[in-house]
Every structure is written in C-alpha cells, then in structure tokens.
Design a protein around this motif. Structure first.
Motif, PDB file in Angstrom:
ATOM      1  N   GLY A  73       0.847  -1.185   0.000  1.00  0.00           N
ATOM      2  CA  GLY A  73       0.000   0.000   0.000  1.00  0.00           C
ATOM      3  C   GLY A  73       0.884   1.237   0.000  1.00  0.00           C
ATOM      4  O   GLY A  73       2.113   1.134  -0.093  1.00  0.00           O
ATOM      5  N   PRO A  74       0.285   2.409   0.097  1.00  0.00           N
ATOM      6  CA  PRO A  74       1.066   3.645   0.036  1.00  0.00           C
ATOM      7  C   PRO A  74       2.180   3.687   1.084  1.00  0.00           C
ATOM      8  O   PRO A  74       2.006   3.215   2.203  1.00  0.00           O
ATOM      9  N   ILE A  75       3.305   4.241   0.688  1.00  0.00           N
ATOM     10  CA  ILE A  75       4.452   4.344   1.584  1.00  0.00           C
ATOM     11  C   ILE A  75       4.177   5.437   2.614  1.00  0.00           C
ATOM     12  O   ILE A  75       3.977   6.599   2.268  1.00  0.00           O
ATOM     13  N   ALA A  76       4.102   5.039   3.859  1.00  0.00           N
ATOM     14  CA  ALA A  76       3.875   5.954   4.977  1.00  0.00           C
ATOM     15  C   ALA A  76       4.679   5.416   6.151  1.00  0.00           C
ATOM     16  O   ALA A  76       4.504   4.272   6.553  1.00  0.00           O
ATOM     17  N   LEU A  77       5.548   6.252   6.705  1.00  0.00           N
ATOM     18  CA  LEU A  77       6.428   5.773   7.765  1.00  0.00           C
ATOM     19  C   LEU A  77       5.756   5.680   9.125  1.00  0.00           C
ATOM     20  O   LEU A  77       6.184   4.914   9.979  1.00  0.00           O
ATOM     21  N   THR A  78       4.714   6.452   9.328  1.00  0.00           N
ATOM     22  CA  THR A  78       3.980   6.378  10.586  1.00  0.00           C
ATOM     23  C   THR A  78       2.493   6.276  10.273  1.00  0.00           C
ATOM     24  O   THR A  78       2.049   6.641   9.182  1.00  0.00           O
ATOM     25  N   LEU A  79       1.714   5.788  11.207  1.00  0.00           N
ATOM     26  CA  LEU A  79       0.276   5.676  10.997  1.00  0.00           C
ATOM     27  C   LEU A  79      -0.369   7.033  10.735  1.00  0.00           C
ATOM     28  O   LEU A  79      -1.300   7.142   9.955  1.00  0.00           O
ATOM     29  N   CYS A  80       0.135   8.068  11.368  1.00  0.00           N
ATOM     30  CA  CYS A  80      -0.506   9.370  11.237  1.00  0.00           C
ATOM     31  C   CYS A  80      -0.140  10.092   9.939  1.00  0.00           C
ATOM     32  O   CYS A  80      -0.706  11.128   9.635  1.00  0.00           O
ATOM     33  N   SER A  81       0.771   9.542   9.157  1.00  0.00           N
ATOM     34  CA  SER A  81       1.189  10.255   7.959  1.00  0.00           C
ATOM     35  C   SER A  81       0.335   9.941   6.742  1.00  0.00           C
ATOM     36  O   SER A  81       0.510  10.539   5.693  1.00  0.00           O
ATOM     37  N   ASP A  82      -0.632   9.019   6.877  1.00  0.00           N
ATOM     38  CA  ASP A  82      -1.540   8.795   5.760  1.00  0.00           C
ATOM     39  C   ASP A  82      -2.827   9.585   5.991  1.00  0.00           C
ATOM     40  O   ASP A  82      -2.958  10.320   6.966  1.00  0.00           O
ATOM     41  N   SER A  83      -3.772   9.451   5.102  1.00  0.00           N
ATOM     42  CA  SER A  83      -4.979  10.273   5.181  1.00  0.00           C
ATOM     43  C   SER A  83      -6.042   9.725   6.128  1.00  0.00           C
ATOM     44  O   SER A  83      -7.039  10.386   6.368  1.00  0.00           O
ATOM     45  N   ASN A  84      -5.831   8.534   6.673  1.00  0.00           N
ATOM     46  CA  ASN A  84      -6.802   7.966   7.605  1.00  0.00           C
ATOM     47  C   ASN A  84      -6.690   8.641   8.967  1.00  0.00           C
ATOM     48  O   ASN A  84      -5.642   9.134   9.349  1.00  0.00           O
ATOM     49  N   ASN A  85      -7.776   8.633   9.699  1.00  0.00           N
ATOM     50  CA  ASN A  85      -7.795   9.229  11.034  1.00  0.00           C
ATOM     51  C   ASN A  85      -7.444   8.144  12.049  1.00  0.00           C
ATOM     52  O   ASN A  85      -8.281   7.347  12.436  1.00  0.00           O
ATOM     53  N   HIS A  86      -6.184   8.122  12.472  1.00  0.00           N
ATOM     54  CA  HIS A  86      -5.740   7.138  13.458  1.00  0.00           C
ATOM     55  C   HIS A  86      -5.728   7.787  14.831  1.00  0.00           C
ATOM     56  O   HIS A  86      -5.394   8.947  14.978  1.00  0.00           O
ATOM     57  N   GLU A  87      -6.060   7.008  15.814  1.00  0.00           N
ATOM     58  CA  GLU A  87      -6.060   7.535  17.167  1.00  0.00           C
ATOM     59  C   GLU A  87      -4.653   7.488  17.734  1.00  0.00           C
ATOM     60  O   GLU A  87      -3.983   6.468  17.688  1.00  0.00           O
ATOM     61  N   CYS A  88      -4.196   8.607  18.221  1.00  0.00           N
ATOM     62  CA  CYS A  88      -2.879   8.709  18.830  1.00  0.00           C
ATOM     63  C   CYS A  88      -2.978   9.651  20.016  1.00  0.00           C
ATOM     64  O   CYS A  88      -3.555  10.738  19.901  1.00  0.00           O
ATOM     65  N   ILE A  89      -2.414   9.267  21.118  1.00  0.00           N
ATOM     66  CA  ILE A  89      -2.499  10.110  22.313  1.00  0.00           C
ATOM     67  C   ILE A  89      -1.721  11.417  22.144  1.00  0.00           C
ATOM     68  O   ILE A  89      -1.961  12.372  22.858  1.00  0.00           O
ATOM     69  N   LEU A  90      -0.811  11.466  21.182  1.00  0.00           N
ATOM     70  CA  LEU A  90      -0.026  12.683  20.957  1.00  0.00           C
ATOM     71  C   LEU A  90      -0.643  13.620  19.924  1.00  0.00           C
ATOM     72  O   LEU A  90      -0.145  14.717  19.706  1.00  0.00           O
ATOM     73  N   ASP A  91      -1.702  13.202  19.279  1.00  0.00           N
ATOM     74  CA  ASP A  91      -2.251  13.923  18.135  1.00  0.00           C
ATOM     75  C   ASP A  91      -2.556  15.399  18.430  1.00  0.00           C
ATOM     76  O   ASP A  91      -2.280  16.255  17.600  1.00  0.00           O
ATOM     77  N   ALA A  92      -3.101  15.692  19.579  1.00  0.00           N
ATOM     78  CA  ALA A  92      -3.521  17.060  19.878  1.00  0.00           C
ATOM     79  C   ALA A  92      -2.360  18.051  19.953  1.00  0.00           C
ATOM     80  O   ALA A  92      -2.529  19.235  19.699  1.00  0.00           O
ATOM     81  N   HIS A  93      -1.163  17.570  20.280  1.00  0.00           N
ATOM     82  CA  HIS A  93      -0.038  18.498  20.449  1.00  0.00           C
ATOM     83  C   HIS A  93       1.230  18.066  19.721  1.00  0.00           C
ATOM     84  O   HIS A  93       2.322  18.561  20.009  1.00  0.00           O
TER      85      HIS A  93
END
Length: 133
Positions: free
Chosen positions: A85-105
C-alpha cells in the motif's frame, strides 16, 4: 524501515521477470523455480501484482504473466506499494484518522508527509531495469 517478506519476494519476482525478453509470458511455476520463492506465495503475489497493473496475465496454452510496462517504467516504489500500500512511515502520515495520544499536540505529524515523500522518491528513482542488471 524494513520491507515485509511479501514485498521483498515481489521485488525478487519482478526482477526475475525483467530478465526475460520483453513480452515473455512466464508461469508462476517458472518464476518460483527461478527465484526460490515458494509457489503458493509466487501465485499470490503474481495475482496481486497483476491486479495493480504491474503484470498482465493470460490464460491458456500460451498464457502466463508478463510485465505490463517496460522494466524502465516500473520502480521499486511501484512494486512495494503494490504489496504494502502507500508508503507511509507512521500511521498518522496517511490520510486515515488514526487515534494517537499525541495527536492534539504533536509537532512532528505535519512533517511526516515530507519524510514519506522523500522515501517514496528514493524508491521511485530505482527502476526495475537497474534491479535486473
């Protein structure tokens, strides 16, 4: 970053196919024997690569798989993305909305797309022709 076994095998299979004359039809059995990739895995990957437009397939006595494009027009990135699938080094770097505790900051997230594009660019610069030499 490390390729999965399937992506690695796909690169091996595509490189082997590129060593044959242009338009040559190859069976999964032939490619498995040439490369040492197990036949069931070869069959699965050949179907997947055909589904992504990197191989063509034909049934019948003169059937088999062939490169869908000239080897020079197929990149390492194309092969990896066909399997992974598309090359993305982290879950948050693709267009999907992944839950991450750091996302807000997180101050890194906006830049991960740049990193992913750089990796894809590096893999995209390597053609199947170069790998088949």
């Amino acid at each position: 970053m490390r390729l999965s076994h399937l992506a690695d095998y796909a690169v091996v299979l595509m490189t082997a196919a590129a060593r044959y004359p242009a338009g040559a039809r190859l069976s999964a059995t032939e490619l498995a024997a040439d490369t040492g990739v197990p036949l069931p895995t070869t069959q699965k990957l050949m179907g997947q690569l055909a589904g992504c437009g990197l191989l063509t397939s034909a049934r019948g006595a003169a059937g088999g798989f062939a490169l869908a494009l000239p080897a020079a027009d197929i990149s390492l990135a194309d092969i990896v993305e066909a399997v992974e699938g598309p090359i993305a080094l982290t879950l948050c770097s693709d267009s999907n909305n992944h839950e991450c505790i750091l996302d807000a900051h997180c101050r890194v997230k906006p830049h991960m797309g740049v990193v992913g594009n750089a990796v894809r660019g590096a893999l995209g610069a390597v053609s199947l022709t170069e790998l088949a030499r």
